[in-house]
Design a protein around this motif. Structure first.
Motif, PDB file in Angstrom:
ATOM      1  N   ARG A 505       0.848  -1.193   0.000  1.00  0.00           N
ATOM      2  CA  ARG A 505       0.000   0.000   0.000  1.00  0.00           C
ATOM      3  C   ARG A 505       0.885   1.244   0.000  1.00  0.00           C
ATOM      4  N   PHE A 506       0.443   2.287  -0.741  1.00  0.00           N
ATOM      5  CA  PHE A 506       1.174   3.545  -0.692  1.00  0.00           C
ATOM      6  C   PHE A 506       0.211   4.710  -0.901  1.00  0.00           C
ATOM      7  N   LEU A 507       0.725   5.917  -0.623  1.00  0.00           N
ATOM      8  CA  LEU A 507      -0.075   7.128  -0.693  1.00  0.00           C
ATOM      9  C   LEU A 507       0.152   7.848  -2.011  1.00  0.00           C
ATOM     10  N   ILE A 508      -0.933   8.323  -2.603  1.00  0.00           N
ATOM     11  CA  ILE A 508      -0.821   9.248  -3.734  1.00  0.00           C
ATOM     12  C   ILE A 508      -2.116  10.032  -3.845  1.00  0.00           C
ATOM     13  N   GLY A 509      -1.984  11.337  -3.970  1.00  0.00           N
ATOM     14  CA  GLY A 509      -3.176  12.186  -4.057  1.00  0.00           C
ATOM     15  C   GLY A 509      -4.045  12.113  -2.835  1.00  0.00           C
ATOM     16  N   GLY A 510      -3.433  11.801  -1.680  1.00  0.00           N
ATOM     17  CA  GLY A 510      -4.204  11.685  -0.453  1.00  0.00           C
ATOM     18  C   GLY A 510      -4.939  10.378  -0.297  1.00  0.00           C
ATOM     19  N   GLU A 511      -4.861   9.487  -1.278  1.00  0.00           N
ATOM     20  CA  GLU A 511      -5.525   8.188  -1.215  1.00  0.00           C
ATOM     21  C   GLU A 511      -4.519   7.094  -0.885  1.00  0.00           C
ATOM     22  N   VAL A 512      -4.942   6.132  -0.066  1.00  0.00           N
ATOM     23  CA  VAL A 512      -4.147   4.929   0.153  1.00  0.00           C
ATOM     24  C   VAL A 512      -4.572   3.916  -0.906  1.00  0.00           C
ATOM     25  N   VAL A 513      -3.608   3.480  -1.716  1.00  0.00           N
ATOM     26  CA  VAL A 513      -3.923   2.540  -2.793  1.00  0.00           C
ATOM     27  C   VAL A 513      -3.089   1.270  -2.632  1.00  0.00           C
ATOM     28  N   ARG A 514      -3.572   0.204  -3.261  1.00  0.00           N
ATOM     29  CA  ARG A 514      -2.903  -1.103  -3.205  1.00  0.00           C
ATOM     30  C   ARG A 514      -2.249  -1.384  -4.553  1.00  0.00           C
ATOM     31  N   TYR A 515      -0.974  -1.724  -4.520  1.00  0.00           N
ATOM     32  CA  TYR A 515      -0.244  -2.020  -5.753  1.00  0.00           C
ATOM     33  C   TYR A 515      -0.669  -3.375  -6.296  1.00  0.00           C
ATOM     34  N   GLU A 516      -1.102  -3.380  -7.578  1.00  0.00           N
ATOM     35  CA  GLU A 516      -1.534  -4.616  -8.222  1.00  0.00           C
ATOM     36  C   GLU A 516      -0.514  -5.155  -9.216  1.00  0.00           C
ATOM     37  N   GLY A 517       0.228  -4.251  -9.861  1.00  0.00           N
ATOM     38  CA  GLY A 517       1.220  -4.712 -10.826  1.00  0.00           C
ATOM     39  C   GLY A 517       1.636  -3.598 -11.761  1.00  0.00           C
ATOM     40  N   LEU A 518       2.642  -3.891 -12.579  1.00  0.00           N
ATOM     41  CA  LEU A 518       3.166  -2.943 -13.553  1.00  0.00           C
ATOM     42  C   LEU A 518       2.778  -3.428 -14.945  1.00  0.00           C
ATOM     43  N   LYS A 519       2.122  -2.560 -15.713  1.00  0.00           N
ATOM     44  CA  LYS A 519       1.659  -2.942 -17.043  1.00  0.00           C
ATOM     45  C   LYS A 519       1.989  -1.829 -18.021  1.00  0.00           C
ATOM     46  N   GLU A 520       2.886  -2.114 -18.953  1.00  0.00           N
ATOM     47  CA  GLU A 520       3.251  -1.166 -20.005  1.00  0.00           C
ATOM     48  C   GLU A 520       3.633   0.199 -19.413  1.00  0.00           C
ATOM     49  N   LEU A 521       4.587   0.170 -18.482  1.00  0.00           N
ATOM     50  CA  LEU A 521       5.108   1.383 -17.842  1.00  0.00           C
ATOM     51  C   LEU A 521       4.038   2.166 -17.087  1.00  0.00           C
ATOM     52  N   THR A 522       3.001   1.485 -16.635  1.00  0.00           N
ATOM     53  CA  THR A 522       1.969   2.099 -15.807  1.00  0.00           C
ATOM     54  C   THR A 522       1.807   1.278 -14.534  1.00  0.00           C
ATOM     55  N   VAL A 523       1.788   1.954 -13.386  1.00  0.00           N
ATOM     56  CA  VAL A 523       1.581   1.298 -12.107  1.00  0.00           C
ATOM     57  C   VAL A 523       0.080   1.148 -11.890  1.00  0.00           C
ATOM     58  N   GLU A 524      -0.395  -0.094 -11.849  1.00  0.00           N
ATOM     59  CA  GLU A 524      -1.818  -0.340 -11.659  1.00  0.00           C
ATOM     60  C   GLU A 524      -2.115  -0.544 -10.179  1.00  0.00           C
ATOM     61  N   VAL A 525      -3.153   0.137  -9.683  1.00  0.00           N
ATOM     62  CA  VAL A 525      -3.496   0.085  -8.264  1.00  0.00           C
ATOM     63  C   VAL A 525      -4.996  -0.093  -8.111  1.00  0.00           C
ATOM     64  N   SER A 526      -5.392  -0.404  -6.880  1.00  0.00           N
ATOM     65  CA  SER A 526      -6.810  -0.480  -6.539  1.00  0.00           C
ATOM     66  C   SER A 526      -7.004   0.203  -5.192  1.00  0.00           C
ATOM     67  N   ARG A 527      -8.255   0.503  -4.856  1.00  0.00           N
ATOM     68  CA  ARG A 527      -8.530   1.131  -3.558  1.00  0.00           C
ATOM     69  C   ARG A 527      -8.334   0.099  -2.448  1.00  0.00           C
ATOM     70  N   THR A 528      -7.965   0.606  -1.264  1.00  0.00           N
ATOM     71  CA  THR A 528      -7.764  -0.288  -0.124  1.00  0.00           C
ATOM     72  C   THR A 528      -8.145   0.447   1.151  1.00  0.00           C
ATOM     73  N   PRO A 529      -8.680  -0.262   2.131  1.00  0.00           N
ATOM     74  CA  PRO A 529      -9.023   0.384   3.403  1.00  0.00           C
ATOM     75  C   PRO A 529      -7.814   0.553   4.321  1.00  0.00           C
ATOM     76  N   GLY A 530      -6.625   0.143   3.867  1.00  0.00           N
ATOM     77  CA  GLY A 530      -5.440   0.211   4.724  1.00  0.00           C
ATOM     78  C   GLY A 530      -5.151   1.619   5.206  1.00  0.00           C
TER      79      GLY A 530
END
Length: 799
Positions: A505-530
């Motif tokens: 989990r990491f912070l960006i834009g004030g949101e805590v997001v969950r790292y899902e993977g790297l796809k074509e030079l893009t970091v894909e994330v999802s929402r998380t309650p962490g």
């Protein structure tokens, strides 16, 4: 006295407005070749800059571009467009106003080249790009005025050098062009005026009434600031109280990572659900624009931000500025304070929140400097040659040129007034062939001379050159995108993304997001309650305390008593004087003492983090050669702490300036610092292309390419132009050796204090990141226990 045309005068009258004296003066001086206006924030300096243009355009009849406005920020150009378009529309003036930045659509840019507006608002990079086109003579043929806003923010950077080179080109395309510079915070008006002027012509300085002094105080909190750290989380509650008590509060931070942490903690304690936003350069354009729109509409009570809101943007009804963390630079502090009460003759209101105990001292010193109008600033050196190389390539894109004429043109720029013909020819030769080591490669054979004129060897190269125009060197960033909904949140550094594993989990834009993977030079994330994320490693500038502010801190420390400091900080300094001594400007204090089976050396250089880091590398190298077995070091802006196995009996022997310079040169030869500097220089000069047609390179691929080029030059052509530029850049930038030399020059001697235990002033250094690497769920509790133990040993447990 120049009178306003009736239509403009009537518009002022209907609003009950009258021209400020400096606005009238600018109108009266409208024919001057160059003018620098220094006026306080909210004093209408932007309108003062534009009034002569509006007066000249009011009757219509001017075809094409009349006035060019250049600002450091895209957002500032957009803000000026909004604020200028409203009165023009209300008066029914036949004036087209448009902006042209990296955010402008391709279609709009093509139309602007074919049919330029009367007033174009842009940035240095977009202007440089415009001058590179073959039709630049037609675009700028009727240009009358150039307005450079917030000129102080450009004058001390490569962006400013590139802008002034572009203006020298415009002088050839639009003879008689008039220049106007605008600023609110200038430490040396004459130096800025010299930057704006055509060398050797003078540039008069017009200084408006500065208005009332700002109301600046340090926030008093029930909880004492911690001994180390940079987040000021102890003050979250008091900051929220200030937000509740004001209409709109800007909360500035020195780094993007700290802004993210603070926003997250602020939001967790925001039980009243006050509308709070976050704004910094790593966020997506959409998110920044949403925050900006909400600010203008007065819908936000607070905005946590960084340098992205430093400059003259008039956002809503801001009535309080909070600076979290020591400002490091008084000029920057005054600029940020000016965001509050953005009205003429209304005092700005600001609070400083020190992040730790030593920053209390720095904040008090900064408050005193601001009240004394003592702004800091270092003199610029000569114009950088990598920027000149890029300018030559840009000029070649626009068509054939004469080298003698271009040399004379460049020397009208103040920073390049002393440029020798040999140095210019070095740059021209590099642009033509890449230099001795690369002249066998077709890739760098870019210019050739025919009938006395230089031009592109292959016209198709113009596209690649244009794609790489600019001097801003960002870290390699990857976009962060929601896996569901495909929404872009912003960007993180590639190195940080590489450290993530799915589920982190990491912070960006004030949101805590969950790292899902790297796809074509893009970091894909999802929402998380962490609630306990990692922190993204953002590339925002990490400021070092300025030389002038460091000097003022040393004067403050040596007052003997400290009535302006909080009691806990004054008692800390008194105890330091009893156990050891207080550092001074003319003597270098070095303490040595044992701690936990290791020998420690603490040097109080007050030279800034970069200089202290370089000093640590050199001293540990010399200690290793002397058999003292150093194990590591840690730095802050005020001190350097080294630990090892053997005591240092004679620290003065380690500080011989000649030996230190030799040690630095030896260390730099094989160090990544030089390669990092080289990559930036080579990218600006055009040897390395960050942007090329086709798939984007990863940062690692680009670094690998630049490392190969660096190693090739180091082996076969060590005196290559780019290697010489790189050495100079490394010495004065990343390693800041100049401040080490200044430190050694200012001291009359060294005071070595051999102590039996940790001194009060050295104790916080043991808690700096890298010195106490505590991890795990209980890290805050363990850190608190470690702090108590250290402070007790240093005699500080009661403070």
């Amino acid at each position: 006295m120049t009178a306003l045309p009736p239509i403009i005068a009537d518009w002022f009258k209907t609003r009950g407005w009258a021209l400020h004296p400096h606005q009238q003066d600018m109108l009266d001086r409208s024919a001057a070749p160059a003018t620098l206006l220094i006026a306080p924030t909210g004093g209408g300096k932007t309108l003062a800059g534009f009034l002569p243009s509006l007066v000249e355009l009011v009757g219509g009849g001017h075809a094409g571009l009349h006035t060019l406005y250049v600002s450091p920020l895209k957002a500032l150009a957009a803000d000026i467009k909004r604020n200028l378009t409203t009165p023009v529309q209300e008066m029914g003036l036949p004036i087209r106003i448009e902006d042209r930045t990296g955010d402008t659509s391709y279609t709009a840019k093509r139309r602007q080249r074919a049919d330029p507006p009367h007033i174009l608002l842009t940035t240095p990079e977009s202007l440089a790009l415009l001058t590179s086109y073959e039709d630049a003579p037609r675009i700028f043929a009727g240009l009358q005025r150039v307005i450079v806003d917030e000129i102080h923010a450009l004058a001390d950077s490569k962006r400013g050098d590139q802008l002034m080179l572009a203006l020298s080109r415009l002088d050839q395309l639009a003879p008689g062009l008039r220049r106007v510079g605008l600023s609110a915070t200038v430490d040396d008006p004459q130096a800025i005026a010299a930057t704006l002027a055509r060398h050797p012509d003078p540039c008069p300085v017009l200084q408006a009434d500065p208005g009332p002094d700002p109301q600046i105080e340090m926030l008093v909190t029930e909880t004492r600031p911690p001994w180390s750290g940079g987040g000021a989380q102890y003050a979250i509650g008091e900051v929220l109280e200030q937000v509740r008590a004001h209409r709109t509060t800007l909360i500035f931070h020195n780094t993007r990572a700290q802004a993210e942490i603070f926003f997250h903690r602020l939001w967790l304690e925001n039980e009243d659900d006050l509308p709070i936003g976050i704004h910094h350069g790593s966020l997506s354009r959409d998110q920044r624009e949403r925050v900006e729109a909400a600010m203008v509409a007065g819908e936000l009570r607070a905005i946590v931000c960084t340098g992205s809101l430093d400059l003259g943007i008039d956002w809503g009804d801001v009535d309080l500025v909070i600076q979290v963390g020591a400002p490091k630079n008084v000029k920057r502090l005054v600029q940020r304070i000016g965001r509050a009460n953005h009205r003429y003759n209304a005092p700005s209101k600001a609070l400083l929140v020190p992040a730790n105990r030593f920053e209390v001292v720095e904040c008090v010193a900064a408050l005193e400097a601001a009240r004394d109008h003592d702004l800091d600033g270092d003199p610029r050196g000569p114009g950088p040659l990598d920027v000149l190389c890029q300018h030559i390539l840009i000029r070649a894109c626009a068509g054939p040129f004469d080298a003698d004429q271009l040399f004379a043109e460049v020397r009208t720029v103040g920073a390049y007034a002393g440029l020798s013909r040999a140095a210019f020819d070095d740059c021209l030769s590099f642009c033509a062939t890449g230099g001795y080591a690369f002249r066998a490669y077709d890739k760098w054979q870019r210019l050739k001379q025919t009938d006395g004129l230089w031009h592109l060897r292959d016209p198709r190269a113009a596209q690649r050159i244009r794609m790489n125009i600019g001097t801003i060197q960002d870290a390699d960033l990857l976009k962060v995108r929601m896996r569901r909904g495909n929404r872009v949140l912003g960007e993180v550094e590639e190195g940080f993304a590489a450290s993530l594993t799915p589920g982190d989990r990491f912070l960006i834009g004030g949101e805590v997001v969950r790292y899902e993977g790297l796809k074509e030079l893009t970091v894909e994330v999802s929402r998380t309650p962490g609630r306990e994320p990692k922190v993204a490693v953002f590339s925002g500038t990490k400021f070092a305390t300025s030389t002038q502010l460091s000097s003022r801190i040393l004067r403050l420390l040596n007052q003997g008593s400290w009535p302006n400091l909080p009691g806990h900080t004054a008692e800390w300094l008194m105890l330091q004087g009893e156990v050891s001594q207080i550092p001074s400007a003319d003597r270098l204090l070095i303490e040595t003492f044992p701690h936990e089976g290791r020998e420690h050396l603490c040097l109080y250089g007050f030279a800034g983090q970069n200089a202290h880091r370089t000093l640590g590398l050199i001293l540990t190298q010399r200690m290793e050669a002397a058999g003292l077995s150093p194990l590591g070091f840690v730095v802050t802006d005020y001190a350097l702490l080294i630990w090892g196995l053997e005591p240092v009996d004679d620290p003065a022997a380690l500080l011989d300036p000649t030996d230190m310079r030799a040690g630095l040169d030896q260390w730099l030869q094989g160090n990544a610092v030089m390669k990092r500097s080289f990559r930036g220089v080579a990218t600006i000069a055009g040897l390395i292309e960050k942007n090329i047609p086709g798939p984007k390179k990863t940062g690692r691929q680009a670094t690998f390419s630049s490392d190969i080029l660096y190693d090739t030059l180091a082996k076969y052509d060590p005196e290559h132009l780019l290697m010489r530029i790189t050495r100079d850049e490394a010495l004065h930038g990343l390693v800041d050796f100049g401040r080490i030399e200044d430190m050694l020059a200012r001291i009359a001697g060294i005071d070595h204090r051999r102590l039996s235990r940790v001194s009060p002033l050295a104790a916080p250094l043991f808690l700096e990141p890298g010195k106490v690497p505590i991890v795990g769920e209980g890290r805050e509790r363990l850190m608190a226990a470690e702090t108590e133990r250290l402070m007790a040993e240093a005699g500080l447990s009661a403070l």
